[in-house]
Design an enzyme around this catalytic site. Structure first.
Site, PDB file in Angstrom:
ATOM      1  N   ASP A  68      -7.703  -3.185  10.450  1.00 48.58           N
ATOM      2  CA  ASP A  68      -8.182  -4.165   9.474  1.00 48.58           C
ATOM      3  C   ASP A  68      -8.654  -5.458  10.125  1.00 48.58           C
ATOM      4  O   ASP A  68      -9.083  -6.377   9.446  1.00 48.58           O
ATOM      5  CB  ASP A  68      -7.079  -4.465   8.450  1.00 48.58           C
ATOM      6  CG  ASP A  68      -7.645  -4.808   7.079  1.00 48.58           C
ATOM      7  OD1 ASP A  68      -8.813  -4.473   6.808  1.00 48.58           O
ATOM      8  OD2 ASP A  68      -6.913  -5.416   6.275  1.00 48.58           O
ATOM      9  N   ARG A 124     -10.373 -11.454   1.731  1.00 44.92           N
ATOM     10  CA  ARG A 124     -11.263 -12.470   1.169  1.00 44.92           C
ATOM     11  C   ARG A 124     -10.634 -13.860   1.227  1.00 44.92           C
ATOM     12  O   ARG A 124     -11.342 -14.862   1.237  1.00 44.92           O
ATOM     13  CB  ARG A 124     -11.649 -12.081  -0.255  1.00 44.92           C
ATOM     14  CG  ARG A 124     -10.516 -11.998  -1.256  1.00 44.92           C
ATOM     15  CD  ARG A 124     -10.883 -11.208  -2.495  1.00 44.92           C
ATOM     16  NE  ARG A 124     -11.078  -9.799  -2.164  1.00 44.92           N
ATOM     17  CZ  ARG A 124     -11.486  -8.881  -3.039  1.00 44.92           C
ATOM     18  NH1 ARG A 124     -11.752  -9.233  -4.297  1.00 44.92           N
ATOM     19  NH2 ARG A 124     -11.618  -7.620  -2.676  1.00 44.92           N
ATOM     20  N   LYS A 150       0.831  -1.201   0.000  1.00 46.52           N
ATOM     21  CA  LYS A 150       0.000   0.000   0.000  1.00 46.52           C
ATOM     22  C   LYS A 150       0.870   1.257   0.000  1.00 46.52           C
ATOM     23  O   LYS A 150       2.039   1.224   0.401  1.00 46.52           O
ATOM     24  CB  LYS A 150      -0.884   0.025   1.263  1.00 46.52           C
ATOM     25  CG  LYS A 150      -1.921  -1.060   1.368  1.00 46.52           C
ATOM     26  CD  LYS A 150      -2.663  -0.945   2.693  1.00 46.52           C
ATOM     27  CE  LYS A 150      -3.735  -2.017   2.823  1.00 46.52           C
ATOM     28  NZ  LYS A 150      -4.881  -1.762   1.928  1.00 46.52           N
TER      29      LYS A 150
END
Length: 523
Positions: A308, A371, A297
């Site tokens: 997170d 995910r 990032k």
């Protein structure tokens, strides 16, 4: 790290005679023919609950508040020295907006007002709230809102400062809520519930706000497991060896770049007598810090990636509230935890990962790590057996672009999405149903695996929806499920507002608890 606590109690004494550091009343902005003290019309209107305070000021309270700049706008707080007119040395008027026609203020208005005024009164030890509470069917919801708002507005993260902060005022330690009858069983039950639910929200905030070097996956798993055992929940913790033996490829892939190995924590609440026979699974993303991995990032704002793990924090804390509230339904929480770091052992773009349910996933972006861990946990939840699966995660920046920082995106089984939306509206944690289009799934076809982790062409269109489409692959047919993307609502970077303080918000703990209670009551 535990934040200072605030306690609640009920009183039915005349507010003007309460021995507190401050008495809080409500203030409407709507002009009426006369205020509650019988005074002349004006631009301000005192809310119900302020009658005896207004009488002590000889009907001049609204006039004085107006001179101090009060408008009655929602959340506005104006403080006034009483100079002996009432027992409390300070009156604090909190804005409630226009007076509602034929009804009490909406619960969320009361919740935000209570939060704002308790926060504004930091430094006072004991505060009483004399806000409008109806005596009809809405009484419980109004009291619940005021109680939750007071506890959440009084939150402040303990932090790590080593020097005294002279200008830093301690949060209010004790809040008294004025009600018609302090001994009423229903009212007392609402206070007990508020302590359980708001306590879970505050704990979620503590975990989210904790420095990421102090809450890496093994430590996070330990603190959740310890709290869960103390609450009477059944606890299972899978370490890296158990994850490898069990075939949790997604969790292991994300965690392999960090020296702090991943974990999967399973918490189970079983009601006495088996409950109503329904089973609920709660799954929360627990990335304790997200650098993005190899797909690193930008540096700006990366420090907020300690948040997170907000989904796992919310699920873990919600399970503690559920253990206290004892709904008649079996609930199991799954918290996959990993730290996404770049190193010589990190997973790479181009890797093909075998997930827990056997599906092969082509990795294209290591920053789409949530995910991956969620897919394994959701597949495990379905294998264990469940009727409803609610998954929550700080998954995509696309949620913030689409819905902003207050409204979560919800995807999955349409009927269950609507149930989540209704629950969010009821508790003040709004969510909006989003589609899972076939064309988004088509764009995630892989040449070498069952599915690409993101769009195969790296097209970010429908980015939030791509996350939902991917997660759908790990839900067994026949299981009603939802994916709640809380990337924006889970963390508040701006100044405090209402009952939201800076940092972790605790969203969506109250939604999850409401959903579990709804399933317990209605199946």
């Amino acid at each position: 790290m535990t934040s200072p606590s605030t306690t609640l109690s009920l009183v039915d004494t005349d507010p003007a005679e309460l021995a507190v550091d401050a008495i809080v009343i409500g203030l409407h902005s709507q002009t009426g023919e006369q205020d509650v003290a019988g005074g002349p019309a004006g631009t301000l209107l005192l809310a119900s609950g302020a009658e005896s305070i207004a009488a002590a000021f000889d009907g001049k309270l609204t006039e004085t508040l107006a001179l101090l700049g009060a408008t009655g706008a929602p959340g506005e707080v104006i403080k006034l020295a009483t100079l002996g007119t009432v027992t409390a040395p300070v009156v604090a008027a909190v804005g409630l907006g226009p007076e509602p026609t034929g009804a009490a203020p909406a619960p969320e208005t009361l919740r935000r007002a209570a939060g704002a005024v308790v926060r504004a009164l930091a430094g006072a030890r004991r505060v009483a709230l004399s806000l409008p509470l109806p005596d009809d069917a809405d009484a419980a919801d109004a009291l619940r809102a005021v109680a939750e708002g007071a506890l959440l507005g009084g939150y402040r993260f303990a932090g790590y400062k080593t020097r005294p902060q002279p200008a830093r005022r301690e949060p209010v330690a004790e809040v008294l809520i004025a009600v018609p009858e302090a001994g009423d069983a229903g009212a007392r039950a609402e206070i007990e519930r508020a302590h359980a639910v708001a306590g879970a929200v505050r704990l979620t905030r503590d975990w989210v706000n904790t420095a990421p070097n102090l809450l890496r996956p093994p430590a996070f798993a330990d603190v959740v497991a310890e709290a869960a055992r103390a609450a009477g929940l059944a606890v299972e913790v899978l370490d890296e060896a158990a994850l490898a033996a069990g075939g949790y490829g997604g969790i292991l892939a994300v965690g392999q770049g960090s020296e702090a190995p991943p974990r999967l924590v399973k918490l189970t609440y079983t009601p006495e007598g088996g409950g109503n026979g329904k089973r609920v699974a709660l799954v929360g993303k627990g990335i304790t810090f997200d650098t993005g991995g190899i797909s690193i990032k930008p540096a700006q704002g990366m420090w907020e990636m300690k948040s997170d793990m907000g989904g796992a924090a919310a699920v873990g804390a919600a399970m503690l509230a559920i253990a206290a509230l004892k709904p008649a339904v079996t609930v199991t929480g799954y918290l996959p935890m990993a730290e996404n770091m770049p190193s010589g052992t990190s997973y790479r773009p181009g890797d093909v990962i075998t997930m827990y349910n056997g599906k092969k996933v082509e990795v294209l972006n290591t920053d789409a790590e949530g995910r991956m861990v969620l897919g394994d946990a959701m597949a495990r939840a379905c294998e264990d057996g469940t009727d409803y699966l609610f998954e929550v995660s700080t998954l995509t920046g696309g949620q913030v672009v689409s819905l902003g920082k207050r409204i979560s995106g919800v995807m999955g089984t349409p009927e269950l999405c609507e149930r989540v939306r209704a629950a969010g509206d009821a508790v003040g944690e709004p969510a909006w149903p989003m589609p899972l289009p076939d064309e988004v799934r088509k764009g995630m076809e892989s040449d070498v695996a069952d599915i690409s982790q993101v769009n195969a062409g790296m097209d970010r269109a429908g980015h939030m929806l791509q996350g939902g489409v991917f997660l759908r692959e790990f839900v067994t047919d026949g299981v009603a499920w939802t994916h709640l993307d809380i990337a924006g609502p889970s963390y508040h970077s701006g100044e405090a507002t209402g009952y939201w303080t800076k940092g972790g918000t605790g969203v969506p703990v109250r939604t999850l608890v409401h959903l579990v209670e709804d399933v317990a009551a209605n199946g």
